[in-house]
Scaffold this active site. Structure first.
Site, PDB file in Angstrom:
ATOM      1  N   TYR A 152       0.753  -1.896   0.047  1.00  0.00           N
ATOM      2  CA  TYR A 152       0.159   0.035   0.002  1.00  0.00           C
ATOM      3  C   TYR A 152       0.943   1.340   0.365  1.00  0.00           C
ATOM      4  CZ  TYR A 152      -2.948   3.472   2.056  1.00  0.00           C
ATOM      5  OH  TYR A 152      -4.008   4.582   2.247  1.00  0.00           O
TER       6      TYR A 152
ATOM      7  N   LYS B 187       1.494   4.561  -2.788  1.00  0.00           N
ATOM      8  CA  LYS B 187       0.994   5.724  -2.752  1.00  0.00           C
ATOM      9  C   LYS B 187       2.071   6.419  -3.088  1.00  0.00           C
ATOM     10  CE  LYS B 187      -3.058   6.060  -1.104  1.00  0.00           C
ATOM     11  NZ  LYS B 187      -3.714   6.384  -1.929  1.00  0.00           N
TER      12      LYS B 187
END
Length: 240
Positions: free
Chosen positions: A51, A55
């Protein structure tokens, strides 16, 4: 983090063997206890999850595009955004939504580790204003900028504040004493750069905004999937 003598540590990691025995806080290479400090934009990337990697890749793509094509591009690093309207049925979207779903269904919030991990919560109205400022302030072009409250709260404190706001103060959180793979111990923002480049100043503190959030939750159909999330993580070996 910083050491007892004030040295900054940029790459403190938690060892899986330490986590398994409940040593939740990272230590220095010499085994010293470390104190968490606000994260600024100069900290070297040290990614612990897929994750986080996605980003960072999105941020770099935006800034590289802006530089290559001479477009004013800004990347805002949003910390834990909260407020009325956020998804409550998805237990992966945020800790406040997860806690609210549990409390609204008569259940105790579930907290991984010991509940003393710290996070920064920024209201969606402040986030919206930060985006507007990023469009208006030309000096922000080419920068990655933290958008947070500049404050830190322990997760157990957040559970307590929300339970009070929702009128169930005697529903304490369930401390699981287990860690999720990829979770970092502490994360809260240094917002000096946002103040300097954007003129940004958060105006909605978590402790003063939970009443409005709780009122919205009371008028929303809330589906609790917290137990499903925990089971899914355990089945995939992502909880230790």
């Amino acid at each position: 983090y910083k050491t007892p003598d004030g040295r900054r540590i940029h790459d403190a990691h938690r060892k899986p063997s330490d986590i398994r025995i409940g040593q939740w806080d990272p230590l220095s290479a010499a085994g010293e206890a470390l104190s968490p400090i606000p994260t600024d934009e100069e900290k070297r990337p040290d990614l612990a999850s897929i994750y986080a990697l996605t980003k960072y890749a999105q941020e770099r793509a935006v800034l590289i595009f802006g530089q290559a094509y001479d477009v004013d591009a800004v990347a805002l690093r949003l910390f834990n955004v909260f407020g009325a309207g956020q998804a409550l049925a998805n237990p992966y979207t945020g800790v406040l939504a997860n806690f609210a779903s549990r409390l609204a269904n008569g259940k105790r919030p579930m907290i991984f580790e010991d509940g003393e991990q710290k996070r920064d919560f920024v209201h969606v109205r402040d986030v919206a204003r930060a985006f507007r400022l990023a469009l208006e302030q030309r000096q922000a072009a080419g920068h990655a900028i933290n958008i947070g409250s500049g404050r830190s709260y322990t997760i157990s404190e957040v559970a307590r504040l929300l339970a009070e706001a929702m009128g169930v103060p005697k529903r304490p959180p369930e401390i699981l004493g287990k860690a999720r793979s990829g979770d970092i111990r502490n994360c809260f923002a240094d917002i000096a750069k946002a103040r300097e480049l954007l003129g940004f100043e958060p105006s909605h503190r978590l402790e003063n905004s939970l009443g409005e959030f709780a009122a919205w939750v009371r008028n929303t159909v809330v589906i609790d999937r917290g137990a499903d999330m925990k089971r899914e993580l355990e089945e995939r070996g992502l909880v230790s």
